[in-house]
Design a protein around this motif. Structure first.
Motif, short mmCIF file in Angstrom:
data_model
loop_
_atom_site.label_atom_id
_atom_site.label_comp_id
_atom_site.label_asym_id
_atom_site.label_seq_id
_atom_site.Cartn_x
_atom_site.Cartn_y
_atom_site.Cartn_z
N ILE A 14 22.09 -25.94 65.69
CA ILE A 14 20.12 -26.55 64.86
C ILE A 14 20.46 -25.70 63.34
CG2 ILE A 14 18.23 -26.54 64.93
CD1 ILE A 14 18.63 -26.12 67.66
N GLU A 15 20.93 -26.83 62.42
CA GLU A 15 20.40 -25.97 61.12
C GLU A 15 20.20 -26.71 59.64
OE1 GLU A 15 20.51 -23.74 57.74
OE2 GLU A 15 21.95 -22.23 59.01
N ASP A 16 19.62 -26.57 59.12
CA ASP A 16 19.44 -28.00 57.71
C ASP A 16 20.01 -28.04 56.74
OD1 ASP A 16 17.96 -25.43 57.40
OD2 ASP A 16 15.98 -26.67 56.04
N ASN A 17 21.08 -26.44 56.60
CA ASN A 17 21.83 -26.78 55.43
C ASN A 17 23.07 -27.05 55.04
OD1 ASN A 17 23.51 -24.65 53.60
ND2 ASN A 17 21.93 -24.43 52.44
N MET A 58 20.65 -20.94 66.49
CA MET A 58 19.11 -21.46 65.55
C MET A 58 18.53 -20.97 64.59
SD MET A 58 16.29 -23.16 67.08
CE MET A 58 16.17 -23.44 68.87
N ASP A 59 19.23 -22.03 63.73
CA ASP A 59 18.48 -21.75 62.19
C ASP A 59 17.57 -21.44 62.15
OD1 ASP A 59 18.18 -21.24 59.43
OD2 ASP A 59 17.67 -23.03 59.41
N VAL A 60 16.62 -20.05 61.44
CA VAL A 60 14.96 -19.61 61.87
C VAL A 60 14.17 -20.76 60.78
CG1 VAL A 60 13.25 -17.42 61.27
CG2 VAL A 60 15.44 -17.20 62.68
N GLN A 61 14.89 -20.42 59.79
CA GLN A 61 14.58 -21.37 58.83
C GLN A 61 14.53 -22.82 59.02
OE1 GLN A 61 14.65 -18.44 55.25
NE2 GLN A 61 12.91 -18.28 54.82
N LEU A 62 13.41 -24.05 59.64
CA LEU A 62 13.65 -25.07 59.45
C LEU A 62 12.16 -25.76 58.95
CD1 LEU A 62 15.66 -25.28 63.11
CD2 LEU A 62 16.80 -25.27 61.41
N PRO A 63 13.11 -26.98 58.46
CA PRO A 63 11.81 -27.99 58.24
C PRO A 63 11.18 -28.35 59.06
CG PRO A 63 13.85 -29.15 58.14
CD PRO A 63 14.32 -27.68 58.56
N SER A 110 24.39 -13.11 61.58
CA SER A 110 23.17 -13.17 59.95
C SER A 110 23.83 -13.38 59.13
CB SER A 110 23.92 -11.75 59.40
OG SER A 110 22.63 -10.67 60.26
N LYS A 111 23.37 -14.32 58.18
CA LYS A 111 23.49 -15.21 56.91
C LYS A 111 23.10 -14.22 55.74
CE LYS A 111 20.98 -18.59 57.61
NZ LYS A 111 20.38 -20.04 58.14
N PRO A 112 24.05 -14.60 54.72
CA PRO A 112 25.37 -15.66 54.65
C PRO A 112 26.57 -15.54 56.29
CG PRO A 112 25.71 -14.30 53.22
CD PRO A 112 24.20 -13.63 53.27
MN MN Z 1 17.09 -23.89 56.60
#
Ligand code: MN
Length: 133
Positions: A14-17, A58-63, A110-112
């Motif tokens: 689950i990632e919006d990028n 799970m991406d932490v920052q999602l729309p 961690s990202k990147p």
């Molecule tokens: Mn994101």
């Protein structure tokens, strides 16, 4: 890959990028995992009605609903509570790792994203969720 008949683990990302979506999907598919990618909490919930992944990244920052809120929701639902969730967190976000663990994540990546480490990280999270393996 080993030659056991066990089907490949399925990982829901689950990632919006889009760049991260492609990167993670490519690496995990090359490692032999089944991968499904979605960009929003709403779509993830729809997928989870028909599939039960072995691990969620799970991406932490999602729309819309953010990844930690979605994690808390999944952990509160008996039908999804047992699915391990690993957070995808940016280095710059101070304190987010602690928040991720508090939300019910088993850990974080961690990202990147470190392309050479991702396979091992995923394997570790899968094994931590499967007692005896
Ligand atoms: Mn994101």
């Amino acid at each position: 890959m080993n030659t056991e008949a066990e089907p490949p683990a399925m990982i829901l990302v689950i990632e919006d990028n889009p760049a991260n979506q492609l990167l993670v999907q490519t690496i995990l598919e090359q490692a032999g995992y089944g991968v499904e990618v979605t960009a929003s909490a709403a779509d993830a919930l729809s997928i989870l009605e028909r599939r039960r992944p072995d691990l969620i990244l799970m991406d932490v920052q999602l729309p819309g609903q953010d990844g930690l809120a979605l994690t808390r929701q999944l952990k509160a639902d008996p039908t999804t509570a047992a699915i391990p969730v690993a957070a995808l967190t940016a280095h710059a976000m101070a304190g987010v790792r602690e928040l991720a663990l508090a939300a019910g994540c088993v850990g974080y990546i961690s990202k990147p994203i470190d392309t050479r480490a991702l396979g091992d990280q995923v394997r570790r999270f899968l094994h931590s969720a499967r007692p005896g393996s």
